[in-house]
Design an enzyme around this catalytic site. Structure first.
Site, short mmCIF file in Angstrom:
data_model
loop_
_atom_site.label_atom_id
_atom_site.label_comp_id
_atom_site.label_asym_id
_atom_site.label_seq_id
_atom_site.Cartn_x
_atom_site.Cartn_y
_atom_site.Cartn_z
N THR A 180 -3.54 -1.80 -4.43
CA THR A 180 -2.76 -0.95 -3.85
C THR A 180 -3.35 -0.17 -2.69
OG1 THR A 180 -0.70 0.39 -4.02
CG2 THR A 180 -2.85 1.13 -5.21
N GLU A 225 7.09 11.31 5.91
CA GLU A 225 6.84 11.17 4.60
C GLU A 225 8.16 10.69 3.68
OE1 GLU A 225 3.91 10.73 2.89
OE2 GLU A 225 2.49 12.10 3.84
#
Ligand SMILES: *[C@@H]1O[C@H](CO)[C@@H](O)[C@H](O)[C@H]1NC(C)=O
Ligand SMILES: *[C@@H]1O[C@H](CO)[C@@H](O)[C@H](O)[C@H]1NC(C)=O
Length: 475
Positions: free
Chosen positions: A461, A373
């Site tokens: 998105t 991440e």
């Protein structure tokens, strides 16, 4: 050839079921599910492999979590809550419809379509939900399903969801609250992020188009105009905005979570409708990142990354969420309407390529070959250079996901707690974006480019393709 015959040839399954479940007519937009096979049989094999991943992910969800938001693939149960605020709205189904359709899983697609027809009713959701997530996953899912199939079910559902999101805009500034209770119309969350308020434009624009109701596009144009008018410190957009005052409320600037898709939507909004103001805002924002020294190169490995600004301090950190920006810079470069001398075509292509390389490094430096991440750039970071092409990068990622994320043979997929472990622990959640985005993008990497023609479609998105105005008969 009559309609029925064409329909039969193109979409035999759907049309055979037409009378029973679905009304669908063959239109140019529908041709999207035809073709896409790469002439290279090895690429085709990889494409089929990704398709099977989708089938396993979907089937496991159907088996253990049908109608719930997400599958817990290890527990073999469903999960609601989180961003959906404890409501059970079949989020995986809605987010998966277009992937199923594009991959040609018609039987599965129709099962999902019928669930929506029989069960989805957003106004009964009496809990606060994220406006952003509802927009990109639910509204975006319906809009693309509509653009692909012209099934009015999705038009009606998209309109219903859009109506229920509108009270979020009842603020002094016109910037929306970031949460809304659809049943009561009560908005909440005065402090919102650039990503929350700046990632509505593509969906609202298209929703106004197909409903012939300007209310949606008026709301997002107001957001755009507000942002245009705001004073931006050094040309940069801080990440947080207060919807009461209509002003920036912190000094943190990044291209990662909290801001990311705001920049993406400026560029894509210009692609969608040729809106010049959006392109100008995009170009100026990218110039500001460069001018403020936020596009950086690491000392040891010479990896390009995009730093974050906290007050006057630059934080040398990168994130997986930010990795979309490689594609964004490249898209901005190849579509740049300015002449090569006036624009930043070469600069932006170089940033896009080098930053994507950095993100790839973040994948292959982990034991699982899946990117973390967050990654930092410290003096001890060293590059492991490799020279494969992008399809190989994607294939490596797909195989790593298959190896580490799969809950078992033929089963669904889970997130990982630590990608730096060679035996990573699974988090027991199959995110809806795994089916909407990860698998769709992987599938498209191994398909020919005409499958979803980027002159005619622009991706939201959440990887839901929306029609481009004037280029696609559906806009
Ligand atoms: C929503 O839930 C609250 C309790 O949490 C209840 O008082 C209210 O009547 C509900 N509203 C609707 C429209 O269902
Ligand atoms: C991008 O990468 C190339 C190849 O490694 C390198 O020559 C170039 O200097 C890099 N550009 C930037 C802006 O980092």
């Amino acid at each position: 050839m009559d309609t029925k015959t064409i329909c039969f040839l193109l979409f035999s399954f759907i049309c055979l079921n037409e009378a029973r479940v679905i009304s669908i007519s063959p239109q140019p937009g529908l041709l999207v599910t035809q073709g896409g096979e790469d002439p290279d049989p090895e690429v085709n094999q990889k494409r089929e492999f990704v398709k099977q991943m989708m089938k396993d992910a979907w089937d496991d969800y159907v088996r253990y979590a049908w109608g719930e938001n997400e599958l817990k693939p290890i527990s073999q149960t469903g999960q609601d809550g989180g961003i959906y605020g404890d409501s059970k709205i079949g989020a995986t189904i809605i987010d998966s419809l277009d992937t199923l359709f594009i991959m040609g899983f018609y039987e599965e697609y129709i099962k999902g379509r019928n669930w929506v027809a029989e069960n989805f009713d957003f106004k009964t959701v009496n809990t606060s939900v994220s406006v952003f997530e509802t927009n990109i996953r639910i509204l975006g899912g319906f809009l693309t399903a509509y653009a692909l199939t012209r099934d009015d079910l999705y038009l009606d559902q998209a309109n219903a969801v859009g109506q229920l999101l509108l009270p979020a805009f009842d603020t002094p500034s016109g910037f929306p609250y970031n949460r809304i209770n659809p049943a009561t119309g009560v908005g909440s969350g005065s402090s919102t992020s650039m990503a929350d308020l700046g990632t509505l434009h593509l969906e609202f624009e298209y929703l106004s188009e197909i409903t012939a109701n300007p209310i949606y596009v008026d709301k997002v144009n107001k957001i755009r105009q507000n942002l245009w008018d705001l004073e931006k410190p050094n040309g940069l957009y801080p990440n947080t905005v207060n919807v009461q005052t209509g002003r920036f409320s912190d000094s943190h600037v990044s291209m990662g979570g909290g801001a990311d898709s705001f920049y993406e939507y400026l560029l894509k909004s210009w692609i969608q409708t040729q809106d010049q103001q959006a392109r100008q805002m995009y170009d100026e924002a990218m110039d500001a990142f460069v001018a403020n020294d936020l596009v950086r190169v690491s000392k040891q490995s010479h990896l390009l990354y995009i730093g974050e600004l906290s007050g006057a301090r630059i934080d040398d950190v990168g994130s997986h969420l930010e990795c979309f920006a490689g594609g964004m810079f490249a898209l901005g470069s190849v579509t740049d309407p300015k002449s090569p001398a006036d624009g930043n075509r070469d600069r932006d292509m170089e940033i896009g390529q080098n930053f994507t390389n950095t993100c790839h490094e973040s994948y292959i430096r982990s034991d699982s070959h899946i990117g973390p991440e967050v990654f930092r750039f410290t003096d001890t970071a060293e590059a492991v250079a490799v020279n494969d092409n992008e399809k190989d990068w994607a294939w490596d990622a797909a195989q790593s996901i298959e190896k580490y994320s799969k809950a078992g043979p033929g089963r669904g997929y889970s997130g990982l707690r630590n990608v730096y472990s060679s035996a990573p622990v699974q988090d027991d959640v199959q995110q809806t974006f795994f089916l909407a985005e990860t698998l769709k993008y992987l599938y498209l990497v191994f398909s020919t480019d005409d499958l979803i023609d980027l002159d005619k479609w622009v991706f939201n998105t959440e990887c839901h393709p929306l029609p481009v105005k004037g280029k696609n008969p559906m806009f």
